[in-house]
Design an enzyme around this catalytic site. Sequence first.
Site, mmCIF file in Angstrom:
data_model
loop_
_atom_site.group_PDB
_atom_site.id
_atom_site.type_symbol
_atom_site.label_atom_id
_atom_site.label_comp_id
_atom_site.label_asym_id
_atom_site.label_seq_id
_atom_site.Cartn_x
_atom_site.Cartn_y
_atom_site.Cartn_z
ATOM 1 N N ASP A 165 44.078 35.919 40.055
ATOM 2 C CA ASP A 165 44.764 36.619 38.953
ATOM 3 C C ASP A 165 46.044 37.277 39.449
ATOM 4 O O ASP A 165 45.996 38.166 40.311
ATOM 5 C CB ASP A 165 43.837 37.677 38.357
ATOM 6 C CG ASP A 165 44.320 38.217 37.023
ATOM 7 O OD1 ASP A 165 45.538 38.347 36.839
ATOM 8 O OD2 ASP A 165 43.473 38.496 36.166
ATOM 9 N N HIS A 218 44.650 34.437 35.346
ATOM 10 C CA HIS A 218 44.372 35.530 34.412
ATOM 11 C C HIS A 218 43.564 35.094 33.190
ATOM 12 O O HIS A 218 43.179 35.939 32.392
ATOM 13 C CB HIS A 218 45.697 36.156 33.974
ATOM 14 C CG HIS A 218 45.563 37.468 33.274
ATOM 15 N ND1 HIS A 218 44.891 38.544 33.821
ATOM 16 C CD2 HIS A 218 46.009 37.886 32.059
ATOM 17 C CE1 HIS A 218 44.949 39.565 32.989
ATOM 18 N NE2 HIS A 218 45.610 39.190 31.901
ATOM 19 N N SER A 259 42.168 41.497 29.188
ATOM 20 C CA SER A 259 43.373 42.193 29.654
ATOM 21 C C SER A 259 43.552 43.508 28.892
ATOM 22 O O SER A 259 42.711 44.391 28.988
ATOM 23 C CB SER A 259 44.576 41.255 29.512
ATOM 24 O OG SER A 259 45.655 41.670 30.303
#
Length: 254
Positions: A202, A230, A76
Site C-alpha cells: 500500500d 491500496h 481508506s
Amino acid sequence: MTMLIGKDPELALVHGWGLGNVVWQPLLVPLSRSCRVHLVDLPGYGPSPASDADFTETARNLIDALPDSVILCGWSLGAMLAMRAALLAPQRVAALVLVGATASFIQRDGWQQAQAPELLDSFSVSIRQQPEQTLQRFVGLLNQGDEQARALGRVLRAGLRAGRLPDPETLRRGLDWLRELDLRLLLPKIATPSLLIHGDQDPLNPLAAAKSLAKGMPNARLEVFAGTAHAPFLADPDRFVALLDDFCHARTAS
C-alpha cells in the site's frame, strides 16, 4: 444509499475519497449472496447531495441512516468514518471491516508510517484547477506497487468515466479531513470486533499503519494481502469476499 436485497447480516460498504461507491461494484453480487448489502454514497458523491457537515457529524449521519447491528466495511477515508461511527454508536455497530485503513493519513510526531503533508497540498491545488485529471492521477498513485496495477487502473478509471464526479468543494473537504484527522488516541476505545484488510504494498497507508491499528485496537485482527496496494478487495476479490463472509457470519453466530 442503495440496498441490495439479500439476507442477514447487514453489511454497509463505505467508499473512500474521490472514487465513490463504484469501487465496490465488482463485489456486489457475491457479497449479496450472503449479506444484505447497503451501498453508501457519502455526501457529494453519486446522487447524495453535498453537505458542509464536519467529519464527526458525517459519521453520525452515516450510522443513523443504517439499521441496527450493521457491519461497517470502510475503505481508506471510509474506514476512518466507520471507526468514528463505531465510537459514536457502539450499540448499533456489530463489527468493523477496515480496508487500507490508518489512524492518521499524514505524518505526525511519533507517526511516520504516513504521507508527507505536501502530498495533500498538491492535490488541494490541482483539484480546484483540474478535478478529473487529479482523480486520474490519484488512481495511478493508489495502485503503485500492485502486481495488477495496470488492470486495476483501467477498472477504476472506467468507473470514473461512467459516474458523476464529486464537485471540487466535496473533494477539498475530504482532503481537509485527511489532513486534520488523528484517531490514534481513540483506538483503545474501539472495542467493536474488527477485521483489518491491508495490502503489503500500500503506497498511501503503509502496512505499518495497519499493524499499529491492530495493536492499538483491543478486538482487531489483521489480514495482509501480498503483492497488493491500496485496493486489496479489487486485487483479490475472491479472498476478500471469503474473509468478509466468514467474519460477518461469525458475528451473527456469536
